[in-house]
Design a protein around this motif. Sequence first.
Motif, short mmCIF file in Angstrom:
data_model
loop_
_atom_site.label_atom_id
_atom_site.label_comp_id
_atom_site.label_asym_id
_atom_site.label_seq_id
_atom_site.Cartn_x
_atom_site.Cartn_y
_atom_site.Cartn_z
N LYS A 27 -18.16 31.15 25.37
CA LYS A 27 -18.87 31.42 24.01
C LYS A 27 -20.73 31.73 25.13
O LYS A 27 -21.28 32.53 24.70
CB LYS A 27 -18.71 30.34 22.98
CG LYS A 27 -19.91 30.70 22.34
CD LYS A 27 -19.21 29.91 20.46
CE LYS A 27 -19.17 28.41 21.16
NZ LYS A 27 -20.63 28.01 21.12
N SER A 28 -20.61 30.32 26.18
CA SER A 28 -21.94 30.27 26.08
C SER A 28 -22.19 30.56 27.40
O SER A 28 -23.50 31.45 27.46
CB SER A 28 -21.74 28.31 27.08
OG SER A 28 -22.02 27.73 26.22
N ALA A 29 -21.34 31.26 27.82
CA ALA A 29 -21.58 32.43 29.10
C ALA A 29 -21.79 33.69 28.49
O ALA A 29 -21.69 34.84 29.04
CB ALA A 29 -20.11 32.14 30.27
N GLY A 30 -21.40 34.33 27.15
CA GLY A 30 -21.63 35.83 26.43
C GLY A 30 -20.32 36.10 26.39
O GLY A 30 -20.88 37.54 26.79
N ASN A 31 -18.86 35.86 26.72
CA ASN A 31 -18.44 37.08 27.34
C ASN A 31 -17.12 36.27 26.52
O ASN A 31 -16.48 36.80 26.53
CB ASN A 31 -18.12 37.30 28.92
CG ASN A 31 -17.89 36.23 29.81
OD1 ASN A 31 -17.78 35.52 29.71
ND2 ASN A 31 -18.57 36.51 30.64
N ALA A 32 -17.08 36.21 25.55
CA ALA A 32 -16.04 34.89 24.80
C ALA A 32 -14.81 36.65 24.21
O ALA A 32 -15.41 37.10 24.03
CB ALA A 32 -16.67 34.39 23.57
N VAL A 33 -13.70 36.14 24.46
CA VAL A 33 -12.68 36.98 23.86
C VAL A 33 -12.17 36.64 23.41
O VAL A 33 -11.38 35.16 23.55
CB VAL A 33 -11.92 37.94 25.29
CG1 VAL A 33 -10.97 38.58 24.87
CG2 VAL A 33 -12.87 38.85 25.89
N TRP A 34 -12.49 36.29 22.02
CA TRP A 34 -11.48 35.13 20.96
C TRP A 34 -10.43 35.56 20.41
O TRP A 34 -9.64 36.57 20.84
CB TRP A 34 -12.28 35.50 19.31
CG TRP A 34 -13.57 35.25 19.86
CD1 TRP A 34 -14.65 36.26 19.36
CD2 TRP A 34 -14.21 34.41 19.80
NE1 TRP A 34 -15.97 35.52 19.46
CE2 TRP A 34 -16.15 34.55 19.90
CE3 TRP A 34 -14.15 32.99 19.80
CZ2 TRP A 34 -16.94 33.44 20.10
CZ3 TRP A 34 -14.83 32.10 19.66
CH2 TRP A 34 -16.54 31.90 20.23
N LEU A 35 -9.14 34.10 20.43
CA LEU A 35 -7.98 34.89 19.99
C LEU A 35 -7.57 34.43 18.70
O LEU A 35 -7.23 33.58 18.18
CB LEU A 35 -7.26 32.82 20.34
CG LEU A 35 -7.03 33.01 21.75
CD1 LEU A 35 -6.71 31.51 22.80
CD2 LEU A 35 -7.10 34.81 23.02
N ASN A 36 -8.44 35.00 17.52
CA ASN A 36 -8.14 35.64 16.14
C ASN A 36 -9.03 36.71 15.77
O ASN A 36 -9.57 37.27 16.43
CB ASN A 36 -9.98 34.78 16.05
CG ASN A 36 -9.86 34.63 14.60
OD1 ASN A 36 -9.60 36.01 13.78
ND2 ASN A 36 -10.51 33.84 13.66
N PRO A 37 -8.27 38.05 15.50
CA PRO A 37 -7.40 39.52 15.48
C PRO A 37 -8.65 39.70 14.00
O PRO A 37 -9.34 40.99 14.68
CB PRO A 37 -5.78 38.97 14.86
CG PRO A 37 -5.47 37.99 13.72
CD PRO A 37 -6.60 37.29 14.96
N GLU A 38 -9.65 38.44 13.49
CA GLU A 38 -10.74 38.76 13.23
C GLU A 38 -11.93 38.99 13.80
O GLU A 38 -12.65 40.13 13.49
CB GLU A 38 -10.92 38.36 11.74
CG GLU A 38 -10.11 38.61 10.74
CD GLU A 38 -10.31 37.10 9.94
OE1 GLU A 38 -11.52 37.29 9.57
OE2 GLU A 38 -9.34 36.90 8.60
N MET A 39 -12.04 38.70 15.34
CA MET A 39 -13.16 38.61 15.68
C MET A 39 -12.97 39.72 16.86
O MET A 39 -13.83 40.61 17.52
CB MET A 39 -13.42 37.01 16.23
CG MET A 39 -13.09 36.26 14.89
SD MET A 39 -13.90 34.28 15.24
CE MET A 39 -15.02 34.13 16.05
N THR A 40 -11.63 39.78 17.81
CA THR A 40 -10.59 40.46 18.31
C THR A 40 -9.75 40.46 18.08
O THR A 40 -9.43 40.28 18.07
CB THR A 40 -10.97 39.51 20.39
OG1 THR A 40 -12.27 39.47 20.65
CG2 THR A 40 -11.16 40.14 21.14
N SER A 41 -10.01 41.88 17.80
CA SER A 41 -8.66 42.94 17.40
C SER A 41 -7.67 42.96 18.86
O SER A 41 -7.72 42.16 19.78
CB SER A 41 -8.52 44.68 17.54
OG SER A 41 -8.35 44.85 18.51
N VAL A 42 -5.94 42.15 18.18
CA VAL A 42 -4.99 42.48 18.86
C VAL A 42 -4.72 43.17 20.18
O VAL A 42 -4.60 43.33 21.15
CB VAL A 42 -3.60 42.39 18.71
CG1 VAL A 42 -1.36 42.29 19.57
CG2 VAL A 42 -3.53 41.21 17.36
N PHE A 43 -5.13 44.83 19.58
CA PHE A 43 -5.18 45.50 20.53
C PHE A 43 -6.71 45.41 22.14
O PHE A 43 -6.20 45.30 23.28
CB PHE A 43 -5.52 47.06 19.12
CG PHE A 43 -5.62 48.13 20.94
CD1 PHE A 43 -5.12 48.85 21.23
CD2 PHE A 43 -6.57 48.79 21.04
CE1 PHE A 43 -4.40 50.05 22.12
CE2 PHE A 43 -7.36 49.49 22.30
CZ PHE A 43 -6.05 50.45 22.23
#
Length: 599
Positions: free
Chosen positions: A336-352
């Motif tokens: 998050k701090s580095a500005g490139n988080a890929v989230w493990l919540n499908p509402e924030m980063t989809s599974v696809f």
Amino acid sequence: MKTTTPLRTAGRSLYICQTCRRHLRERNAPSLPSSRQRWITQAHVRRIQEAEEEWRAKAREIEKGNMKSMLTILEERGYVNQIVGTREDLDKLLTHRRVGVYAGIDPTASSLHVGHMVPFMVLGWFYIHGYKANFILGGFTASIGDPTGRLKGRETMSPSQRKANMTEMHIQLKRLGASIEAYAARRGYMREWAWRRSLENNVTWWSKVTAREFLSILGRNIRIGPMLGRDTVKNRLERGDGMSFAEFSYPLVQAWDWWHLFQSGCQLQVGGADQFGNILAGAEAVKQIARESHEYQVALRQTQLLDSKHGIELNSDPMGFTVPLLTTASGEKFGKSAGNAVWLNPEMTSVFDLYQFFLRSSDSDVEKYLKMLTFLPLSEISDIMKDHEKDQSKRAAQHKLAKEFVELIYGVDAAEKAESEHRHLFRKNISLSDMKASLAETKTPETHSSGIPLFAHPSLNKHAQPLRREDNMSTHIKLPWSLVFHKPMSNILWSAGMVTSKTEGQRLINAGGAYVGGASDAKAEMDDSLSFTPVKTSDWKEVQKWIIDDNLLILRTGKWRIKIVNIVPDEEYAKLGLTCPGWEALLQSKETLDLTTGN
């Protein structure tokens, strides 16, 4: 009939016979007494004894060289960075004692991201090898904020937001523990009776700690000099905006967490490479407290006596190690701090898009990711890489990595669906009819926001912004009519979230990196095959040629980033409550125009 006496272990009192008492004392590291008591059955005692016999038998095989030690397993997969203590002591400890291990996370966001997974994967490896894995949620420490690596203090989080984050992350961690076990079972690690894991929020014990207790037990055992000498403190004082007492005390607060767990046999802490200072400070603090604790020293002597009867001598001090930060070949950190988080919540980063993210991994990173983010055997990973080297363009290793990781987080069905969707969208003979059908099948309206690139892989874009909850990263999106028609392509790419600005969109077009999809032969009326053509100009007259049936625009940047855009009337877009870059400004301009004209 054998007499029974209370045995206190791992925070419990068990009434058992003297013989069983001796066996059971070997199961855990020294632990302090607790007032809780319960009776256990002979069958339960027998299970514990059998588990301990198996553990000692395994230790003998490791010492003979017939099995790999736990530390060796972790080192071969690239997990071990720096060790607090000596390698020899840690290796011996993990071989002979079923110690507890913990890793923690502060709920500074509402979701875990990919960068958090390395220490939690280590917990997973410990769990499936019979150690007690403790997942700790830092509900209390989040209210302070870890100053590590920061030149400025964190923004204060409201209590309501922190509680919301705690709730969501607690659920996510609980699911992660279950999904790790299910994923391991599919890789041949079947659950055993002795496996134990827990999920705790440090708020539960901090709510009971008084200031007097904290200062008298921990505060008087800590010296200010070493704390002032930490790089984090020196950098903040010399080059940052100063440091609050709360942030300065963060390592002490974390040390108290460890002391709480240490009393129940949790002797090992695992954290990211940037946590070495906190782990080291915590280990020293816990060691000092343990020396001052009469109850602990009594328990320790009893445990050492039992160890000596089996001819072993173990280090009973707190120990730990750090794992490498997950980075790309370019050295960019995930987070998050580095500005490139890929989230493990499908509402924030989809599974696809999670699948696509790993599919875009560079060839130099993919083997490292396979070792650190899956439970695949090293021999299988070696075979995967050999197959990958035969034709790197097929990205066989990346496909395996993407599918394995999605399966780990979301399960088999989700992984197969993501793989199928990718192969459907990117197959060579895809047609316009397929795209139209795909658009028609998209029933859920997609929220869109803030112009964040669809697959902002840090190795491609080091300035990528963090993905937020409101950023739904679906391939299928809707855009309002007014932001597409009569607009230059650079603006459309921005509104579609494929670039971070209109200027970047124009640069991408000039570099030949933007494409539009349409019929492979526009003059052939019956031609239904889809091909992508480089965008040569932003001019609307050129863009207009590629809009299909007045409501479909297919965009692509690079090789894998694709958007299937459904163009809808402005009124429908507003009614759906959607947003995208440029939409708010458009609404404001309309409101201004209405006020000017008196409408």
